[in-house]
Design an enzyme around this catalytic site. Structure first.
Site, PDB file in Angstrom:
ATOM      1  N   LYS A 153      -2.758  12.638 -12.993  1.00  0.00           N
ATOM      2  CA  LYS A 153      -1.373  12.525 -12.496  1.00  0.00           C
ATOM      3  C   LYS A 153      -1.067  13.587 -11.435  1.00  0.00           C
ATOM      4  O   LYS A 153      -0.488  13.277 -10.397  1.00  0.00           O
ATOM      5  CB  LYS A 153      -0.360  12.731 -13.648  1.00  0.00           C
ATOM      6  CG  LYS A 153      -0.385  11.666 -14.719  1.00  0.00           C
ATOM      7  CD  LYS A 153       0.755  11.862 -15.702  1.00  0.00           C
ATOM      8  CE  LYS A 153       0.701  13.173 -16.478  1.00  0.00           C
ATOM      9  NZ  LYS A 153      -0.452  13.288 -17.393  1.00  0.00           N
TER      10      LYS A 153
ATOM     11  N   ARG B 113      -2.496  17.780 -27.521  1.00  0.00           N
ATOM     12  CA  ARG B 113      -1.819  17.146 -26.376  1.00  0.00           C
ATOM     13  C   ARG B 113      -2.065  15.636 -26.358  1.00  0.00           C
ATOM     14  O   ARG B 113      -1.157  14.855 -26.047  1.00  0.00           O
ATOM     15  CB  ARG B 113      -2.278  17.786 -25.064  1.00  0.00           C
ATOM     16  CG  ARG B 113      -1.569  19.121 -24.812  1.00  0.00           C
ATOM     17  CD  ARG B 113      -2.306  19.985 -23.820  1.00  0.00           C
ATOM     18  NE  ARG B 113      -2.363  19.413 -22.494  1.00  0.00           N
ATOM     19  CZ  ARG B 113      -3.261  19.764 -21.572  1.00  0.00           C
ATOM     20  NH1 ARG B 113      -4.158  20.679 -21.835  1.00  0.00           N
ATOM     21  NH2 ARG B 113      -3.233  19.223 -20.386  1.00  0.00           N
TER      22      ARG B 113
ATOM     23  N   ARG C  84     -12.062  21.087 -16.865  1.00  0.00           N
ATOM     24  CA  ARG C  84     -10.995  21.693 -16.068  1.00  0.00           C
ATOM     25  C   ARG C  84     -10.674  23.091 -16.577  1.00  0.00           C
ATOM     26  O   ARG C  84     -10.310  23.967 -15.799  1.00  0.00           O
ATOM     27  CB  ARG C  84      -9.746  20.805 -16.109  1.00  0.00           C
ATOM     28  CG  ARG C  84      -8.662  21.267 -15.158  1.00  0.00           C
ATOM     29  CD  ARG C  84      -7.557  20.255 -15.040  1.00  0.00           C
ATOM     30  NE  ARG C  84      -6.586  20.400 -16.118  1.00  0.00           N
ATOM     31  CZ  ARG C  84      -5.543  19.583 -16.301  1.00  0.00           C
ATOM     32  NH1 ARG C  84      -5.359  18.576 -15.482  1.00  0.00           N
ATOM     33  NH2 ARG C  84      -4.694  19.778 -17.267  1.00  0.00           N
TER      34      ARG C  84
ATOM     35  N   ARG D 198       8.623  12.666 -21.140  1.00  0.00           N
ATOM     36  CA  ARG D 198       7.496  12.519 -22.062  1.00  0.00           C
ATOM     37  C   ARG D 198       7.949  12.019 -23.432  1.00  0.00           C
ATOM     38  O   ARG D 198       7.102  11.839 -24.306  1.00  0.00           O
ATOM     39  CB  ARG D 198       6.821  13.870 -22.259  1.00  0.00           C
ATOM     40  CG  ARG D 198       5.608  14.139 -21.366  1.00  0.00           C
ATOM     41  CD  ARG D 198       5.167  15.542 -21.662  1.00  0.00           C
ATOM     42  NE  ARG D 198       3.809  15.865 -21.443  1.00  0.00           N
ATOM     43  CZ  ARG D 198       3.344  16.518 -20.368  1.00  0.00           C
ATOM     44  NH1 ARG D 198       4.148  16.796 -19.367  1.00  0.00           N
ATOM     45  NH2 ARG D 198       2.098  16.879 -20.305  1.00  0.00           N
TER      46      ARG D 198
ATOM     47  N   ARG E 128      -5.931  27.806 -17.745  1.00  0.00           N
ATOM     48  CA  ARG E 128      -4.761  27.353 -18.492  1.00  0.00           C
ATOM     49  C   ARG E 128      -4.925  27.693 -19.962  1.00  0.00           C
ATOM     50  O   ARG E 128      -5.935  27.360 -20.569  1.00  0.00           O
ATOM     51  CB  ARG E 128      -4.584  25.837 -18.316  1.00  0.00           C
ATOM     52  CG  ARG E 128      -3.893  25.496 -17.014  1.00  0.00           C
ATOM     53  CD  ARG E 128      -3.741  24.008 -16.840  1.00  0.00           C
ATOM     54  NE  ARG E 128      -3.050  23.357 -17.936  1.00  0.00           N
ATOM     55  CZ  ARG E 128      -2.364  22.234 -17.803  1.00  0.00           C
ATOM     56  NH1 ARG E 128      -2.246  21.665 -16.623  1.00  0.00           N
ATOM     57  NH2 ARG E 128      -1.781  21.676 -18.840  1.00  0.00           N
TER      58      ARG E 128
HETATM   59  P1  AMP Z   1       1.445  19.437 -18.038  1.00  0.00           P
HETATM   60  O1  AMP Z   1       1.083  20.434 -17.001  1.00  0.00           O
HETATM   61  O2  AMP Z   1       2.339  18.358 -17.524  1.00  0.00           O
HETATM   62  O3  AMP Z   1       0.246  18.884 -18.768  1.00  0.00           O
HETATM   63  O4  AMP Z   1       2.309  20.214 -19.139  1.00  0.00           O
HETATM   64  C1  AMP Z   1       1.779  21.323 -19.831  1.00  0.00           C
HETATM   65  C2  AMP Z   1       2.582  21.570 -21.096  1.00  0.00           C
HETATM   66  O5  AMP Z   1       3.943  21.845 -20.769  1.00  0.00           O
HETATM   67  C3  AMP Z   1       2.641  20.411 -22.078  1.00  0.00           C
HETATM   68  O6  AMP Z   1       1.519  20.352 -22.932  1.00  0.00           O
HETATM   69  C4  AMP Z   1       3.925  20.727 -22.834  1.00  0.00           C
HETATM   70  O7  AMP Z   1       3.724  21.781 -23.763  1.00  0.00           O
HETATM   71  C5  AMP Z   1       4.810  21.264 -21.727  1.00  0.00           C
HETATM   72  N1  AMP Z   1       5.571  20.193 -21.058  1.00  0.00           N
HETATM   73  C6  AMP Z   1       5.507  19.810 -19.751  1.00  0.00           C
HETATM   74  N2  AMP Z   1       6.324  18.793 -19.483  1.00  0.00           N
HETATM   75  C7  AMP Z   1       6.944  18.508 -20.668  1.00  0.00           C
HETATM   76  C8  AMP Z   1       7.887  17.527 -21.066  1.00  0.00           C
HETATM   77  N3  AMP Z   1       8.393  16.630 -20.198  1.00  0.00           N
HETATM   78  N4  AMP Z   1       8.310  17.541 -22.370  1.00  0.00           N
HETATM   79  C9  AMP Z   1       7.836  18.430 -23.257  1.00  0.00           C
HETATM   80  N5  AMP Z   1       6.919  19.351 -22.956  1.00  0.00           N
HETATM   81  C10 AMP Z   1       6.463  19.397 -21.665  1.00  0.00           C
END
Ligand code: AMP
Length: 189
Positions: free
Chosen positions: A16, A147, A130, A91, A136
């Site tokens: 994404k 996740r 990654r 989400r 991260r």
């Molecule tokens: P991402 O970089 O989008 O994979 O997000 C990393 C982490 O941030 C996720 O595993 C969640 O802990 C948190 N996070 C990001 N976006 C959301 C969302 N829309 N709702 C809840 N947690 C989020």
């Protein structure tokens, strides 16, 4: 350079973020990534960062109220008025309903939701790879599995949510970055 209000949906590791950055280049509109914003908040030591960090490290979703506040503030900024690429928000169904309300108040709506379809096997391996490249804190195996579970139980229902709204397009996320970008371009044209 057309206005575009787009949401990219897909499991962790589906690509994404990469596809969002390509769309940003092509359309000259911002990527709205709650993950990026939350990581920045953690790094800056803000109150939002303090609320989010433990959830993020564990691979769990951050509570809706925290994330919705972050997204609403970002979508209200000037540069998002001509369009945006949502990456990682919403989400949950609660977040999706809130997004409808936010966009309603801004006098606009989502035009498309692109669901990136990828087979789940291989995703964990891709995320572990990654983890070696980026630093991260949520890229250890246990957090990655959490996740995936969070995605399946809380985020995947959004595919039906947007299908019912008539804005869903399903795109295969398998293949190289350019191929997938091409499919998305056709799907949103
Ligand atoms: P991402 O970089 O989008 O994979 O997000 C990393 C982490 O941030 C996720 O595993 C969640 O802990 C948190 N996070 C990001 N976006 C959301 C969302 N829309 N709702 C809840 N947690 C989020």
């Amino acid at each position: 350079m057309t206005a575009l209000r787009l949401l990219l949906l897909g499991p962790p590791g589906a690509g994404k973020g990469t596809q969002a950055r390509i769309l940003v280049e092509e359309h000259g509109i911002p990527q709205v990534s709650t993950g990026d914003m939350l990581r920045a908040a953690v790094a800056a030591g803000t109150p939002v960062g303090a609320k989010a960090q433990s959830y993020m490290d564990a691979g769990e979703l951050v509570p809706d109220a925290v994330v919705i506040g972050v997204a609403e503030e970002r979508l209200g900024m000037d540069d998002a008025s001509r369009g945006f690429i949502l990456d990682g928000f919403p989400r949950t169904v609660v977040q999706a309903e809130s997004l409808d309300g936010i966009l309603d108040r801004l006098g606009t709506k989502l035009e498309r939701c692109v669901s990136l379809e990828v087979a789940e096997d291989g995703l964990v391996a891709r995320l572990l790879k990654r983890a070696d490249l980026e630093d991260r804190s949520d890229d250890n195996e246990e957090a990655i599995r959490t996740r995936m579970r969070e995605y399946r139980t809380k985020t995947e229902p959004l595919i039906d949510y947007y299908r019912q709204k008539g804005v869903l397009v399903e795109v295969s996320g398998t293949g190289d970055v350019d191929e997938v970008a091409h499919r998305i371009r056709e799907a949103v044209a």
